[in-house]
Design an enzyme around this catalytic site. Sequence first.
Site, mmCIF file in Angstrom:
data_model
loop_
_atom_site.group_PDB
_atom_site.id
_atom_site.type_symbol
_atom_site.label_atom_id
_atom_site.label_comp_id
_atom_site.label_asym_id
_atom_site.label_seq_id
_atom_site.Cartn_x
_atom_site.Cartn_y
_atom_site.Cartn_z
ATOM 1 N N THR B 66 -55.847 72.100 93.646
ATOM 2 C CA THR B 66 -57.144 71.213 93.633
ATOM 3 C C THR B 66 -56.716 69.982 93.885
ATOM 4 O O THR B 66 -55.228 69.497 93.827
ATOM 5 C CB THR B 66 -57.696 71.202 93.022
ATOM 6 O OG1 THR B 66 -59.514 70.760 94.334
ATOM 7 C CG2 THR B 66 -58.246 71.005 91.848
ATOM 8 N N LYS B 70 -53.066 69.604 97.015
ATOM 9 C CA LYS B 70 -52.378 70.614 98.305
ATOM 10 C C LYS B 70 -50.948 70.616 98.768
ATOM 11 O O LYS B 70 -50.554 71.367 98.753
ATOM 12 C CB LYS B 70 -53.332 70.749 98.235
ATOM 13 C CG LYS B 70 -54.545 71.604 97.656
ATOM 14 C CD LYS B 70 -55.847 71.673 98.644
ATOM 15 C CE LYS B 70 -57.055 72.501 97.270
ATOM 16 N NZ LYS B 70 -58.740 71.407 98.575
ATOM 17 N N ASP B 107 -58.274 77.696 101.927
ATOM 18 C CA ASP B 107 -59.527 76.487 101.882
ATOM 19 C C ASP B 107 -60.509 77.081 102.939
ATOM 20 O O ASP B 107 -61.592 77.001 103.083
ATOM 21 C CB ASP B 107 -59.098 75.689 101.691
ATOM 22 C CG ASP B 107 -59.166 74.439 99.839
ATOM 23 O OD1 ASP B 107 -59.532 75.544 99.538
ATOM 24 O OD2 ASP B 107 -57.804 73.335 100.003
ATOM 25 N N GLY B 131 -61.716 63.362 107.236
ATOM 26 C CA GLY B 131 -60.902 63.927 106.363
ATOM 27 C C GLY B 131 -59.787 64.787 106.127
ATOM 28 O O GLY B 131 -59.931 65.912 106.646
ATOM 29 N N ALA B 132 -58.417 63.906 106.233
ATOM 30 C CA ALA B 132 -57.501 64.901 106.790
ATOM 31 C C ALA B 132 -56.634 64.967 105.574
ATOM 32 O O ALA B 132 -55.208 65.121 105.960
ATOM 33 C CB ALA B 132 -56.977 64.324 108.561
ATOM 34 N N ALA B 135 -57.813 69.668 102.394
ATOM 35 C CA ALA B 135 -58.605 70.690 102.505
ATOM 36 C C ALA B 135 -58.554 70.399 103.833
ATOM 37 O O ALA B 135 -59.156 70.892 104.511
ATOM 38 C CB ALA B 135 -60.361 70.065 101.723
ATOM 39 N N ARG B 160 -52.218 59.984 109.570
ATOM 40 C CA ARG B 160 -53.013 61.823 108.531
ATOM 41 C C ARG B 160 -53.800 61.748 109.890
ATOM 42 O O ARG B 160 -53.724 63.317 109.998
ATOM 43 C CB ARG B 160 -53.857 60.881 106.586
ATOM 44 C CG ARG B 160 -53.234 60.669 106.407
ATOM 45 C CD ARG B 160 -53.346 60.939 104.989
ATOM 46 N NE ARG B 160 -54.910 61.228 104.903
ATOM 47 C CZ ARG B 160 -55.390 61.792 103.272
ATOM 48 N NH1 ARG B 160 -54.045 61.970 102.573
ATOM 49 N NH2 ARG B 160 -56.283 61.378 103.093
#
Lengths: 260, 260
Positions: B66, B70, B107, B131-132, B135, B160
């Site tokens: 996590t 990752k 995920d 959010g890149a 996850a 990102r």
Amino acid sequence: MDGNTILLATVGDPVAQVQTPARMPELFAARGINATWVPLHVTAANLPLVPAMLRGIGNFRGCSITVPHKMAMLTLVDRATPRARLSAGVNLVRREADGSLTGDMVDGLGFVAGLADAGHSVRGKSAWLVGAGGAGAAIAAALCEAGVAWLGVQDVDPSRARAVADRLSPHFPAIRIMAVDAAPAAPDFAINATPLGLRPTDPLPFAIDGLPATAVVCDIIMKPAITPLLHAAEARRLTIHPGAPMLTAQMPLYLEFFGL
Amino acid sequence: MDGNTILLATVGDPVAQVQTPARMPELFAARGINATWVPLHVTAANLPLVPAMLRGIGNFRGCSITVPHKMAMLTLVDRATPRARLSAGVNLVRREADGSLTGDMVDGLGFVAGLADAGHSVRGKSAWLVGAGGAGAAIAAALCEAGVAWLGVQDVDPSRARAVADRLSPHFPAIRIMAVDAAPAAPDFAINATPLGLRPTDPLPFAIDGLPATAVVCDIIMKPAITPLLHAAEARRLTIHPGAPMLTAQMPLYLEFFGL
């Protein structure tokens, strides 16, 4: 178990036989400690991984060390207690706040305390100890600290028995400590500290024929609970002392050592 | 727990928030699996310890990975599945019989399956993903594999978001995939894949003012179960989808991956 659980472990090779992971949850629950105790199967070649884990895993507080790693682990910690050095091995390792590792050895203390819990005092008595490996060396040291009068140490490798006797003798000048290669005349305690008895095909670690009727025959093996040695002693109506009390007596010492 | 217990773990920094160790015992018990799932708090600097543990601890079968490891873990395994490479990260690592390490990333699959379990199909729909990171990249890949029509990826670090869009575009020529820096006109799904919401003091990961009444607002954070973002969406009477189903949908995939 959750994300805040403290990790503790027993490290050995093999580990299938270890009892601590099964015994600890009850103690944790009784004391409200959020911790888990897992087995870690680690070979001798991989043993340096264990100090690396203790230094690198934040919630891994420490571990107990079992066969065959007790002597090797002594060389991998940053410091060891006097009783660990006297035993030439460690069975407990913890990470300190500064990240350094401290080793301790409470196998012997647990053995003597387990005997005391069963009503057997070793003070002033004679003990024949067969097996001078990690646990045997610790039991030898603890028997001396508890005040036996005579201690004979025997091992399939005579040099290991001599090493234990030579290490302890200067510290306990009042005790007769010697390496032996056969049963003494009439020991009060006859103790198996070898792994013989773990497997059903193992020979007995020593013959009980010559023991006096008053001898207490002890085994440190916990699985099976009553080893073939203890069965044979029972058949001769000798007093027996199995392996389980040694762990039971150690479990509170484990928690104390880990600050739990 | 006993000496034969298989060890599995969730590796992260922090780990206090992880849910898998608490959720797995029920699944193990239901299936009669002798295994335990522990948290391992490991910093980025110590991450190479994890592959060393997988190679060196006999009963440590594998782990989930996590935040924030990752992406880094992808570089530490011997091979990775196509979906892990497409996600540029792994959230599962196992030791094979030959001692080599395989990484996978479920995920995204878990996220899409969790949506489907709640009655939400993403096929042909538009998705705004904020959010890149590890996850987020996995969810982006899984949304494409599940057949979204349009995917906008946003990140506080625009490079990102562009990297995720650029990596996926060649594989999914029929899908319009782009990096964005603001809410699109009318997304069907608005998804938080940032860590914002873990701490009570976090700002909302994105504003929900401009979202259409038909939007499904999704969060992957599992603790708290209903994040401030989801509370705000509820207050606007939008449909919400919390983080828990993503893990629930993944748990059978975990067991399958570890051969349990």
